[in-house]
Write a protein that holds these residues in place. Structure first.
Motif, PDB file in Angstrom:
ATOM      1  N   ALA A 209     -22.622 -26.086   6.544  1.00 27.14           N
ATOM      2  CA  ALA A 209     -23.205 -26.508   7.728  1.00 27.14           C
ATOM      3  C   ALA A 209     -22.387 -26.315   9.069  1.00 27.14           C
ATOM      4  N   SER A 210     -23.061 -25.920   9.964  1.00 31.47           N
ATOM      5  CA  SER A 210     -22.083 -25.738  11.177  1.00 31.47           C
ATOM      6  C   SER A 210     -22.185 -26.987  12.423  1.00 31.47           C
ATOM      7  N   LEU A 243     -13.935 -30.288   5.257  1.00 34.59           N
ATOM      8  CA  LEU A 243     -14.253 -30.477   6.623  1.00 34.59           C
ATOM      9  C   LEU A 243     -13.116 -29.629   7.464  1.00 34.59           C
ATOM     10  N   SER A 244     -13.565 -28.357   8.061  1.00 30.40           N
ATOM     11  CA  SER A 244     -12.799 -27.668   8.831  1.00 30.40           C
ATOM     12  C   SER A 244     -11.884 -28.277  10.072  1.00 30.40           C
ATOM     13  N   PRO A 245     -10.734 -28.122  10.036  1.00 31.74           N
ATOM     14  CA  PRO A 245     -10.023 -28.531  11.364  1.00 31.74           C
ATOM     15  C   PRO A 245     -10.044 -27.634  12.340  1.00 31.74           C
ATOM     16  N   SER A 246     -10.655 -26.431  12.070  1.00 29.75           N
ATOM     17  CA  SER A 246     -10.603 -25.330  13.257  1.00 29.75           C
ATOM     18  C   SER A 246     -11.879 -24.774  13.332  1.00 29.75           C
ATOM     19  N   ALA A 247     -12.111 -24.522  14.508  1.00 34.47           N
ATOM     20  CA  ALA A 247     -13.307 -23.353  15.087  1.00 34.47           C
ATOM     21  C   ALA A 247     -12.821 -22.233  15.546  1.00 34.47           C
ATOM     22  N   GLN A 248     -11.610 -21.987  15.663  1.00 36.19           N
ATOM     23  CA  GLN A 248     -11.143 -20.781  16.167  1.00 36.19           C
ATOM     24  C   GLN A 248     -11.761 -19.403  15.848  1.00 36.19           C
ATOM     25  N   TYR A 254     -17.502 -26.128  13.800  1.00 39.02           N
ATOM     26  CA  TYR A 254     -16.720 -26.435  12.679  1.00 39.02           C
ATOM     27  C   TYR A 254     -17.372 -26.261  11.462  1.00 39.02           C
ATOM     28  N   LEU A 255     -17.057 -25.504  10.320  1.00 35.50           N
ATOM     29  CA  LEU A 255     -17.950 -25.515   8.988  1.00 35.50           C
ATOM     30  C   LEU A 255     -17.632 -26.627   8.274  1.00 35.50           C
ATOM     31  N   VAL A 256     -18.486 -27.209   7.654  1.00 32.47           N
ATOM     32  CA  VAL A 256     -18.601 -28.543   6.645  1.00 32.47           C
ATOM     33  C   VAL A 256     -19.433 -28.203   5.523  1.00 32.47           C
TER      34      VAL A 256
END
Length: 357
Positions: A209-210, A243-248, A254-256
Motif C-alpha cells: 500500500a501507498s 514500513l519504508s522510511p523514505s519516499a524519495q 511511503y510503501l507499506v
C-alpha cells in the motif's frame, strides 16, 4: 370599446391569479417522501487511516538462464503447481556436452603430464642428493613438476565451470508455488538474461500500500490493518511487515507491506484493495467523516448527498470526496459531523422536498 377592453383585461388577470394559486396549492400539497436517514459520525474515521494497495505474492521470481540454446522441453504450463527443485524448462546443451568432452580430455592429458613430471622430479632429487645432478637441473625439474600440478588444477576448474553451465541449461523451481506466466515455447531460442517463466508462492500473500506523508506519522510497525478486497467482497486482517522510511524514490508515497493473516483461495495476486490502518494519532482524522457510497447522488462530474434540515426538508449538498474504504467514502468538505443525510427513499426525491422518516 374601451369598456370591453377593460373587461377582457380583468378577466385575463383573474385567470392568471387563479392559475398561480392553483399551481402553488398543488406544490404545497405534494405528499412527503418517505426516507431513511442516518447521522454523520466522525468518531470512526478519527481512529483510522485509509489507503489503497494491491495484493502480491509473498515470494515471486522471474526465471532466466545464463546460456544460449534452443528450448527442447517446457515441462509445465501456466497455472500448474510446482515443487521446489522440480524441472520446469530444458535447454539444448549440445555445445556444453562438447566442451565437457574437451575438458575431460584436457584433464587426462594434464594428469598424465603430472605423473611424468613427478617421476622426473623424484629421480633428479635422488641424483642431486648423491651429487650426480646440479642444482639447476633440480630447479628445472621442480618448476616442471609445479607447472604440471597447476595444469591439472586449471583443467579441473574448467570442468567445474562447464558443469555449472549445465545447471543453467535446466531451469528448476527455486521454491514451491504456481506458474503464473510463461514467456517461451519449445523450439524457441533462449538467450542469457531473457525471462523464461514466472513463479509465485500461492500460499502466502501480502499487500503493498501507498501512504501519503500526511498520514505516515500515524502508522508504526505495530499498527493493525484491515484489508477489503472489493472484487470478491471480503475483508481480511493484516500485520505490517515492512514500513519504508523514505519516499524519495516512490513519488512522495511511503510503501507499506502488510501480511494477510487469514488469506484463502479467493485471493489472487494483482487484486486491488482498500486498507484501513488503526491510527496512532488522535489528532489525525478528527475532522474526517465517512458516509455510505449508496447515499451519494451524482450529476455529471458532481457528487452530493441529500441532507435533512430541522424542518424535514431535503437539501441537495455537493461534496468533495476523498478515499473510499469498503462501502464508505471519506467526505473532505460539504457535510459536517452530526448532520443528518438520506440513506434511501421511496418515490421521487428532489431538492426542497418534504420528507418523513
Amino acid at each position: 370599446m374601451k369598456t370591453y377592453q377593460y373587461i377582457l383585461l380583468a378577466f385575463v388577470a383573474f385567470l392568471t391569479v387563479s392559475c398561480g394559486t392553483t399551481e402553488q396549492k398543488e406544490i404545497t400539497q405534494l405528499p412527503s417522501v418517505p426516507v431513511k436517514v442516518a447521522q454523520v459520525n466522525g468518531a470512526e474515521a478519527a481512529h483510522y487511516i485509509a489507503a489503497s494497495g494491491k495484493v502480491e505474492a509473498g515470494q515471486n521470481a522471474s526465471l532466466s538462464t545464463r546460456v544460449m540454446g534452443n528450448v527442447t522441453k517446457v515441462h509445465v504450463k501456466v497455472g500448474d503447481k510446482v515443487s521446489k527443485g522440480q524441472t520446469l524448462i530444458s535447454i539444448s546443451n549440445a555445445d556444453l556436452t562438447a566442451q565437457k568432452a574437451q575438458v575431460d580430455a584436457a584433464i587426462i592429458q594434464a594428469e598424465s603430464g603430472l605423473k611424468n613430471a613427478e617421476k622426473d622430479f623424484q629421480r633428479f632429487k635422488t641424483l642431486f642428493e648423491k651429487g650426480s645432478a646440479s642444482q639447476k637441473e633440480l630447479d628445472d625439474m621442480t618448476t616442471r613438476y609445479e607447472v604440471a600440478k597447476a595444469n591439472v588444477e586449471a583443467a579441473l576448474q574448467m570442468k567445474k565451470g562447464v558443469e555449472a553451465q549445465f545447471a543453467y541449461s535446466t531451469i528448476i523451481a527455486p521454491f514451491s508455488g504456481a506458474v503464473v506466466n510463461s514467456y517461451i515455447k519449445e523450439g524457441m531460442m533462449a538467450n542469457p538474461g531473457m525471462p523464461l517463466i514466472a513463479l509465485e508462492d500461492a500460499q502466502n500473500y501480502q499487500v503493498v500500500a501507498s501512504i501519503s506523508e500526511s498520514d505516515i506519522s500515524g502508522i508504526t510497525s505495530d499498527t493493525k490493518a484491515k484489508i477489503f478486497v472489493k472484487s470478491i467482497e471480503r475483508e481480511y486482517e493484516g500485520n505490517i511487515i515492512e514500513l519504508s522510511p523514505s519516499a524519495q524514490h516512490t513519488g512522495g508515497q511511503y510503501l507499506v507491506k502488510i501480511a494477510i493473516q487469514n488469506a484463502d483461495k479467493a485471493l489472487r495476486s494483482g487484486m486491488f484493495v482498500n486498507v484501513k490502518f488503526e491510527s496512532n494519532s488522535t489528532e489525525k482524522g478528527a475532522s474526517q467523516v465517512m458516509i455510505p457510497t449508496s447515499a451519494l447522488v451524482k450529476n455529471g462530474q458532481l457528487t452530493g448527498v441529500y441532507v435533512v434540515t430541522d424542518e424535514q426538508i431535503a437539501i441537495l449538498r455537493w461534496l468533495r470526496l476523498g478515499r473510499t474504504y469498503n462501502n464508505k467514502v471519506e467526505v473532505i468538505s460539504g457535510i459536517a459531523e452530526n448532520e443528518r443525510f438520506i440513506l434511501s427513499h421511496e418515490g421521487k426525491l428532489y431538492n426542497g422536498a418534504k420528507v418523513t422518516f
